[in-house]
Design a protein around this motif. Structure first.
Motif, PDB file in Angstrom:
ATOM      1  N   GLU A 216      75.021  54.666  35.418  1.00  0.00           N
ATOM      2  CA  GLU A 216      74.128  55.442  36.288  1.00  0.00           C
ATOM      3  C   GLU A 216      73.710  54.636  37.520  1.00  0.00           C
ATOM      4  O   GLU A 216      73.649  55.167  38.629  1.00  0.00           O
ATOM      5  N   VAL A 217      73.430  53.356  37.330  1.00  0.00           N
ATOM      6  CA  VAL A 217      73.082  52.503  38.485  1.00  0.00           C
ATOM      7  C   VAL A 217      74.283  52.442  39.438  1.00  0.00           C
ATOM      8  O   VAL A 217      74.122  52.531  40.657  1.00  0.00           O
ATOM      9  N   LEU A 218      75.467  52.319  38.855  1.00  0.00           N
ATOM     10  CA  LEU A 218      76.682  52.282  39.686  1.00  0.00           C
ATOM     11  C   LEU A 218      76.855  53.595  40.438  1.00  0.00           C
ATOM     12  O   LEU A 218      77.215  53.608  41.617  1.00  0.00           O
ATOM     13  N   ARG A 219      76.593  54.690  39.738  1.00  0.00           N
ATOM     14  CA  ARG A 219      76.728  56.007  40.378  1.00  0.00           C
ATOM     15  C   ARG A 219      75.714  56.160  41.515  1.00  0.00           C
ATOM     16  O   ARG A 219      76.035  56.625  42.596  1.00  0.00           O
ATOM     17  N   GLY A 390      66.679  49.638  41.097  1.00  0.00           N
ATOM     18  CA  GLY A 390      68.042  49.398  40.603  1.00  0.00           C
ATOM     19  C   GLY A 390      68.200  48.029  39.943  1.00  0.00           C
ATOM     20  O   GLY A 390      68.584  47.947  38.770  1.00  0.00           O
ATOM     21  N   PRO A 391      67.855  46.934  40.677  1.00  0.00           N
ATOM     22  CA  PRO A 391      67.963  45.617  40.039  1.00  0.00           C
ATOM     23  C   PRO A 391      67.109  45.503  38.777  1.00  0.00           C
ATOM     24  O   PRO A 391      67.540  44.898  37.794  1.00  0.00           O
ATOM     25  N   SER A 392      65.899  46.114  38.805  1.00  0.00           N
ATOM     26  CA  SER A 392      65.022  46.052  37.620  1.00  0.00           C
ATOM     27  C   SER A 392      65.683  46.742  36.430  1.00  0.00           C
ATOM     28  O   SER A 392      65.632  46.234  35.303  1.00  0.00           O
ATOM     29  N   ILE A 393      66.302  47.910  36.671  1.00  0.00           N
ATOM     30  CA  ILE A 393      66.973  48.626  35.575  1.00  0.00           C
ATOM     31  C   ILE A 393      68.125  47.777  35.029  1.00  0.00           C
ATOM     32  O   ILE A 393      68.309  47.682  33.816  1.00  0.00           O
TER      33      ILE A 393
ATOM     34  N   PHE B 121      67.266  35.736  39.197  1.00  0.00           N
ATOM     35  CA  PHE B 121      66.924  35.581  40.617  1.00  0.00           C
ATOM     36  C   PHE B 121      68.143  35.949  41.480  1.00  0.00           C
ATOM     37  O   PHE B 121      68.027  36.720  42.437  1.00  0.00           O
ATOM     38  N   ILE B 122      69.296  35.443  41.121  1.00  0.00           N
ATOM     39  CA  ILE B 122      70.538  35.707  41.874  1.00  0.00           C
ATOM     40  C   ILE B 122      70.897  37.198  41.806  1.00  0.00           C
ATOM     41  O   ILE B 122      71.225  37.825  42.821  1.00  0.00           O
ATOM     42  N   LEU B 123      70.803  37.773  40.593  1.00  0.00           N
ATOM     43  CA  LEU B 123      71.139  39.195  40.428  1.00  0.00           C
ATOM     44  C   LEU B 123      70.224  40.066  41.294  1.00  0.00           C
ATOM     45  O   LEU B 123      70.693  40.962  42.009  1.00  0.00           O
ATOM     46  N   SER B 124      68.912  39.795  41.242  1.00  0.00           N
ATOM     47  CA  SER B 124      67.947  40.593  42.015  1.00  0.00           C
ATOM     48  C   SER B 124      68.220  40.455  43.510  1.00  0.00           C
ATOM     49  O   SER B 124      68.200  41.439  44.250  1.00  0.00           O
ATOM     50  N   LEU B 125      68.477  39.229  43.917  1.00  0.00           N
ATOM     51  CA  LEU B 125      68.722  38.933  45.333  1.00  0.00           C
ATOM     52  C   LEU B 125      69.916  39.743  45.863  1.00  0.00           C
ATOM     53  O   LEU B 125      69.805  40.479  46.856  1.00  0.00           O
ATOM     54  N   LEU B 126      71.035  39.626  45.151  1.00  0.00           N
ATOM     55  CA  LEU B 126      72.266  40.275  45.613  1.00  0.00           C
ATOM     56  C   LEU B 126      72.209  41.790  45.471  1.00  0.00           C
ATOM     57  O   LEU B 126      72.606  42.522  46.378  1.00  0.00           O
TER      58      LEU B 126
END
Lengths: 492, 177
Positions: A216-219, A390-393, B121-126
């Motif tokens: 879902e995030v990818l979509r 998105g990053p949080s999910i 940190f890297i994942l959130s950043l990118l």
């Protein structure tokens, strides 16, 4: 029984127990709504804290969290296509499309009302019929469980957007995935390719999170943000009387299905919600509308999973057999507290059991009042840009998968299923059929083999026992129904 | 339909490969009983059969005029989707979902060495940058806060044994005890 109920009410009325109940609602609701944090995980985390408590407050806390988490799993299922708990898988099918149409408030309202009614119905049935239902569940044996699983699988296969072949492929793929690992009956390796990680099989959590959340995030990353803008403007209506009237039959039917399925040991609320949804589709005059965001498609799984969550406590408390993963953890908690669930528990700990029942009833009623402010709070998340959400999910996806078995292998599996889910969603493949195969496949296999073992290789055991014969006959009818309909329409 | 053709081929190949591997699974010694091999073999044979049915169907459909029409509709849908994307958002990356998948793979790959806090940190950043956050300061603050909050909640409070990493990264992870 009346004496037990009065004792339960008296116990709940104590300020500390009431406070605990409210705390449990908050924790359960928050955890259940958050993708990657299931009721099972919350109970596991809180287990060490309950060691220092008396048994009544400890189990009041744990069972109430369990009930509340099943409740709120639908919130993220509807808003983000990410089931907060596995029990809310089927809610995604129509809940998310309704939200996509710009009606998330309506979808949440239906989910909350249906959940409350389902939970209350389930709890009342438990309180009134626990001994009777436990007796009934005792009469069922492997052939009946196998027949029930087959019925579930065939119903699911016919739920395939009008393409039975693709639906069946999905279901069989799910069953195949579930067969990876050590064979539970003989201990032989199956498709493990000498991998230690694969010996314990592919977990349900990475499959669920991958297929439904990562994809879902990818979509979302490949699409626009118009839905998010629509959601922000809408308000939630918990009790819409005219809508409630329209879906009342669905809620009643699904609550009863949910309670019945929940009582069957080892099946649980996830299967119950799927079976109830499938039943709803099957009996509908216009089954094609399902999956597009219809109220009945939300009401059926939500009332069923909440009633089943209550039903799953029956085999646990009366027989000492857990009805689901979360109740298996609660069983462990009982043992840690020096109590052995089973018939003797009902006799010796009547006060505890009825306090749990009253507590569950109150939680289910309170949810109607707590849901709206909580969802409003939760809705603020919608105002957060997707570049934050998105990053949080994704981090929650990682955490939810890793924390389930502390395994990096599961995380890789989650990514694999994320890619698979993204691609399958693009070609409009019925992804849910895979999950259903994964859930029902192992039950079907184990009970089939046990039945044959019991019967000494005689396959007629499934047809000489009335309940299994009826269930299997129903399964055949269900599978052939689309073909029969087609033949009949061609004749016309 | 093109999708069904691909799906049928994948189903046939997958079930055939797994059928070959299923020969390694022992069968039941007792007559009339289903051993560990019986169930997966039955499932795979059914899958293979359905794959062939789907293949025949998709080959038949290819010649149909109706499929040409549906293909045209699909093309129109794709055009509409693309135009919607251009209006509603400014991704900057035409195939950013695959880039995000790559970032996720990187995240999981470096986790055992870098530990949870740094990898997060890297994942959130990118991913924040890829999903459209523009200001560099905001991206950095968001990534830092995310890593801090998630590490505190899940390592310190919930005691989940997340990967701690090695050397310097392990020292960073150990800040969350």
């Amino acid at each position: 029984m009346l004496e037990g109920l009065l004792l339960g009410i008296e116990n709940i009325a104590q300020p500390f127990h009431l406070l605990l109940l409210f705390l449990a609602i908050a924790i359960g609701f928050l955890g259940g709504a958050t993708p990657g944090i299931s009721g099972a995980m919350l109970i596991l985390i809180l287990l060490p804290i309950t060691y220092g408590m008396e048994s009544i407050p400890a189990f009041l806390l744990m069972t109430s969290i369990y009930a509340a988490s099943v409740y709120s799993g639908s919130i993220s299922a509807i808003l983000f296509r990410t089931p907060g708990t596995p029990e809310a898988i089927a809610t995604v099918f129509d809940g998310y499309p309704m939200a996509q149409k710009g009606q998330p408030g309506k979808a949440l309202g239906i989910a909350v009302t249906s959940s409350a009614v389902g939970g209350i119905v389930g709890t009342i049935i438990l309180m009134l019929l626990t001994p009777v239902l436990a007796d009934f569940a005792l009469q069922l044996s492997s052939p009946e469980y196998f027949a029930l699983a087959v019925l579930g699988l065939t119903v699911v296969a016919s739920l395939s957007d009008g393409d039975l072949v693709r639906g069946l492929i999905g279901t069989l793929l799910g069953i195949l995935i579930a067969s990876i690992g050590i064979d539970p009956l003989t201990g032989s390796d199956r498709f493990t390719f000498s991998s230690i990680d694969l010996r314990s099989g592919v977990g349900l959590v990475p499959i669920l999170i991958g297929l439904f959340a990562v994809s879902e995030v990818l979509r979302k990353a490949s699409e626009n943000n118009s839905i998010q803008q629509k959601m922000e403007k809408l308000k939630i209506k918990i009790l819409d009387i005219s809508l409630f009237r329209k879906i009342s039959k669905t809620i009643t039917r699904s609550s009863l299905i949910g309670t019945f399925v929940g009582i069957l040991p080892g099946i649980g609320a996830t299967t119950a919600s799927v079976v109830a949804y499938s039943e709803e589709v099957r009996w509908s005059k216009d089954s094609k509308k399902y999956g597009t965001g219809v109220p009945e498609g939300i009401a059926a799984p939500e009332s069923a999973n909440n009633s089943a969550a209550m039903g799953a406590l029956v085999p646990l408390l009366a027989l000492g057999i857990p009805g689901s993963v979360t109740t298996a953890i609660i069983l462990g908690a009982f043992v840690l507290h020096g109590l052995q669930p089973g018939p003797m528990l009902l006799a010796n700990e009547q006060e505890l059991i009825y306090t749990i029942f009253i507590g569950l009833l109150i939680v289910n009623i309170m949810m109607l009042f707590f849901a709206k402010p909580f969802i409003s709070m939760f809705q603020h998340i919608l105002k957060v840009p997707y570049s934050i959400l998105g990053p949080s999910i994704l981090i929650f996806c990682f955490l939810g998968t890793f924390a389930d078995r502390n395994s990096m292998f599961d995380v890789w599996m989650m990514l694999l299923f994320g890619i698979l889910g993204f691609y399958l969603a693009k070609i409009k493949f019925p992804v849910a059929t895979i999950v259903l195969g994964v859930v029902l496949g192992p039950i079907a296999e184990e009970e089939l083999r046990k039945s044959i073992q019991i019967a000494g290789g005689d396959y007629s055991i499934f047809f000489t026992r009335p309940i299994s014969a009826i269930l299997l006959l129903l399964a055949v009818v269900v599978l052939l129904l689309p073909v029969i309909r087609k033949v009949l329409s061609n004749k016309k | 339909m093109k999708h069904n053709f691909v799906l049928s081929i994948v189903t046939i190949i997958l079930s055939s490969i797994f059928l070959i591997f299923s020969l390694q699974i022992p069968s039941s010694d007792l007559p009339g009983q289903i051993g560990p091999r019986g169930w997966p073999v039955a499932v795979l044979l059914l899958m293979l059969m359905l794959g062939i049915i789907l293949l025949i169907r998709s080959l038949k459909e290819k010649t149909d005029e109706t499929i040409e029409k549906s293909d045209q509709i699909t093309k129109t849908e794709i055009k509409e989707e693309n135009s919607g994307e251009n209006v509603e958002s400014s991704p900057g990356f035409p195939r950013r979902h695959w880039i995000i998948m790559g970032v996720l793979l990187l995240y999981v790959f470096i986790m055992p060495w870098s530990g949870f806090p740094f990898a997060t940190f890297i994942l959130s950043l990118l991913s924040a940058w890829l999903l459209g956050m523009k200001k560099k300061v905001n991206i950095f603050i968001m990534a830092f806060v995310s890593s801090l909050v998630f590490s505190f909640i899940f390592i310190t409070l919930l005691r989940i044994p997340l990967p701690r990493g090695i050397n310097l990264f392990e020292n960073i992870s150990l800040l969350f005890q």
